[in-house]
Design a protein around this motif. Structure first.
Motif, PDB file in Angstrom:
ATOM      1  N   HIS A   7      23.695   4.153  -3.792  1.00 33.02           N
ATOM      2  CA  HIS A   7      23.077   3.657  -5.028  1.00 33.02           C
ATOM      3  C   HIS A   7      23.586   2.255  -5.346  1.00 33.02           C
ATOM      4  CE1 HIS A   7      21.575   3.789  -9.218  1.00 33.02           C
ATOM      5  NE2 HIS A   7      22.694   3.120  -9.461  1.00 33.02           N
ATOM      6  N   GLN A   8      24.896   2.039  -5.211  1.00 29.94           N
ATOM      7  CA  GLN A   8      25.478   0.730  -5.500  1.00 29.94           C
ATOM      8  C   GLN A   8      24.885  -0.336  -4.598  1.00 29.94           C
ATOM      9  OE1 GLN A   8      28.005  -0.119  -7.939  1.00 29.94           O
ATOM     10  NE2 GLN A   8      27.271  -2.145  -7.360  1.00 29.94           N
ATOM     11  N   GLU A  10      21.975  -0.308  -3.201  1.00 32.46           N
ATOM     12  CA  GLU A  10      20.589  -0.546  -3.606  1.00 32.46           C
ATOM     13  C   GLU A  10      20.539  -1.417  -4.863  1.00 32.46           C
ATOM     14  OE1 GLU A  10      16.480   1.838  -4.823  1.00 32.46           O
ATOM     15  OE2 GLU A  10      17.994   2.866  -3.608  1.00 32.46           O
ATOM     16  N   PHE A  11      21.479  -1.205  -5.763  1.00 32.29           N
ATOM     17  CA  PHE A  11      21.559  -2.042  -6.968  1.00 32.29           C
ATOM     18  C   PHE A  11      21.801  -3.495  -6.587  1.00 32.29           C
ATOM     19  CE2 PHE A  11      24.434  -3.805 -10.353  1.00 32.29           C
ATOM     20  CZ  PHE A  11      23.463  -4.000 -11.315  1.00 32.29           C
ATOM     21  N   HIS A  14      18.714  -5.005  -5.136  1.00 34.09           N
ATOM     22  CA  HIS A  14      17.715  -5.304  -6.160  1.00 34.09           C
ATOM     23  C   HIS A  14      18.087  -6.575  -6.928  1.00 34.09           C
ATOM     24  CE1 HIS A  14      14.353  -4.341  -8.757  1.00 34.09           C
ATOM     25  NE2 HIS A  14      15.114  -4.509  -9.817  1.00 34.09           N
ATOM     26  N   LYS A 145      13.191  -1.418 -13.042  1.00 35.69           N
ATOM     27  CA  LYS A 145      14.276  -0.530 -12.630  1.00 35.69           C
ATOM     28  C   LYS A 145      15.569  -0.757 -13.412  1.00 35.69           C
ATOM     29  CE  LYS A 145      12.735   0.073  -7.847  1.00 35.69           C
ATOM     30  NZ  LYS A 145      13.171   0.027  -6.420  1.00 35.69           N
ATOM     31  N   GLN A 165      17.789   2.345 -12.077  1.00 38.17           N
ATOM     32  CA  GLN A 165      17.169   3.501 -11.443  1.00 38.17           C
ATOM     33  C   GLN A 165      16.831   3.165  -9.994  1.00 38.17           C
ATOM     34  OE1 GLN A 165      13.378   4.803 -13.029  1.00 38.17           O
ATOM     35  NE2 GLN A 165      13.706   6.903 -12.341  1.00 38.17           N
ATOM     36  N   ASP A 166      17.348   3.969  -9.062  1.00 41.32           N
ATOM     37  CA  ASP A 166      17.134   3.662  -7.654  1.00 41.32           C
ATOM     38  C   ASP A 166      15.829   4.275  -7.138  1.00 41.32           C
ATOM     39  OD1 ASP A 166      17.626   6.361  -7.001  1.00 41.32           O
ATOM     40  OD2 ASP A 166      19.751   6.003  -6.636  1.00 41.32           O
ATOM     41  N   SER A 167      15.589   4.135  -5.853  1.00 42.14           N
ATOM     42  CA  SER A 167      14.305   4.503  -5.269  1.00 42.14           C
ATOM     43  C   SER A 167      14.065   6.008  -5.216  1.00 42.14           C
ATOM     44  CB  SER A 167      14.189   3.932  -3.852  1.00 42.14           C
ATOM     45  OG  SER A 167      15.270   4.366  -3.049  1.00 42.14           O
TER      46      SER A 167
END
Length: 235
Positions: A7-8, A10-11, A14, A145, A165-167
């Protein structure tokens, strides 16, 4: 990969995509914004691409900071190339059982415009001890997101936080900070609870965060469980 670390990453990805400074190379992802130290970061590193890192860093293609999930083999390879560890944070996750409820706080406002982005950048810079530019924060206002929040204490804006909010639909809490001279009043806890309330209202099954050694016990009391470590190295 540990879900909280995935998650981190992906953040970070983004952030870079919204700001126009994300680059994907073979075996590594990179954030390298101009004229700023945050969020300069290398991540998604593959073992067989470590040797080439030094040359890319020396030629200013990549940032100096490398983030990796705790991994003895990978870390030994980094150290053999002259990288040294600079930090270690706990990757933590809460399972939403719908049994926890948190109140919203009227003194916490959602960032909706340039003024809010400017305030967020100022608060975060003073909270974390390194410069965060308004130009880095402003693009996030337009992301579906990301939700940014700033908190007031009396007449001053003093705390900040982000929900992402991730994918796969999981939410994460990021950049939770309070200006140093306003610590000890429970403002960071209020911000955390506000961010949690936002995630819970959106039916996130799992909620993630990365916590410092001092912060981990606090988040554990709120229901977060330790999953592993995210470590940073530099050269």
């Amino acid at each position: 990969m540990i879900p909280a670390i995935q998650h981190q990453f992906e953040f970070w990805r983004h952030l870079g995509q919204m700001g126009g400074y994300f680059n994907q190379y073979e075996g590594v992802s990179s954030l390298f914004p101009k004229d700023t130290t945050w969020p300069s970061k290398i991540f998604d590193l593959k073992e067989h691409h470590i040797i080439g890192l030094k040359n890319k860093i020396a030629s200013y293609q990549l940032a100096k900071s490398v983030a990796v999930e705790e991994n003895e083999t990978l870390e030994n390879l980094l150290q053999a190339q002259g990288f040294r560890q600079t930090s270690s944070v706990a990757a933590m996750t809460m399972h939403n059982t719908a049994e926890v409820e948190y109140a919203n706080y009227p003194e916490i406002e959602k960032v909706m415009d340039a003024f809010g982005a400017k305030m967020f950048a100022k608060i975060a810079s003073k909270s974390f001890g390194y410069t965060i530019y308004e130009s880095t924060i402003a693009p996030l206002i337009h992301s579906k997101k990301v939700q940014l929040f700033i908190g007031r204490y009396q007449r001053d804006y003093v705390s900040c936080g982000i929900v992402f909010q991730d994918s796969i639909g999981d939410f994460g809490l990021h950049m939770i900070g309070t200006k140093r001279k306003f610590r000890g009043f429970g403002l960071g806890k209020k911000m955390t609870e506000h961010l949690l309330a936002t995630a819970l209202k959106n039916d996130s099954e799992f909620i993630h965060l990365a916590a410092s050694k001092l912060g981990a016990p606090i988040y554990h009391k709120l229901g977060f469980q330790h999953q592993g470590y995210l470590k940073s190295y530099t050269i």
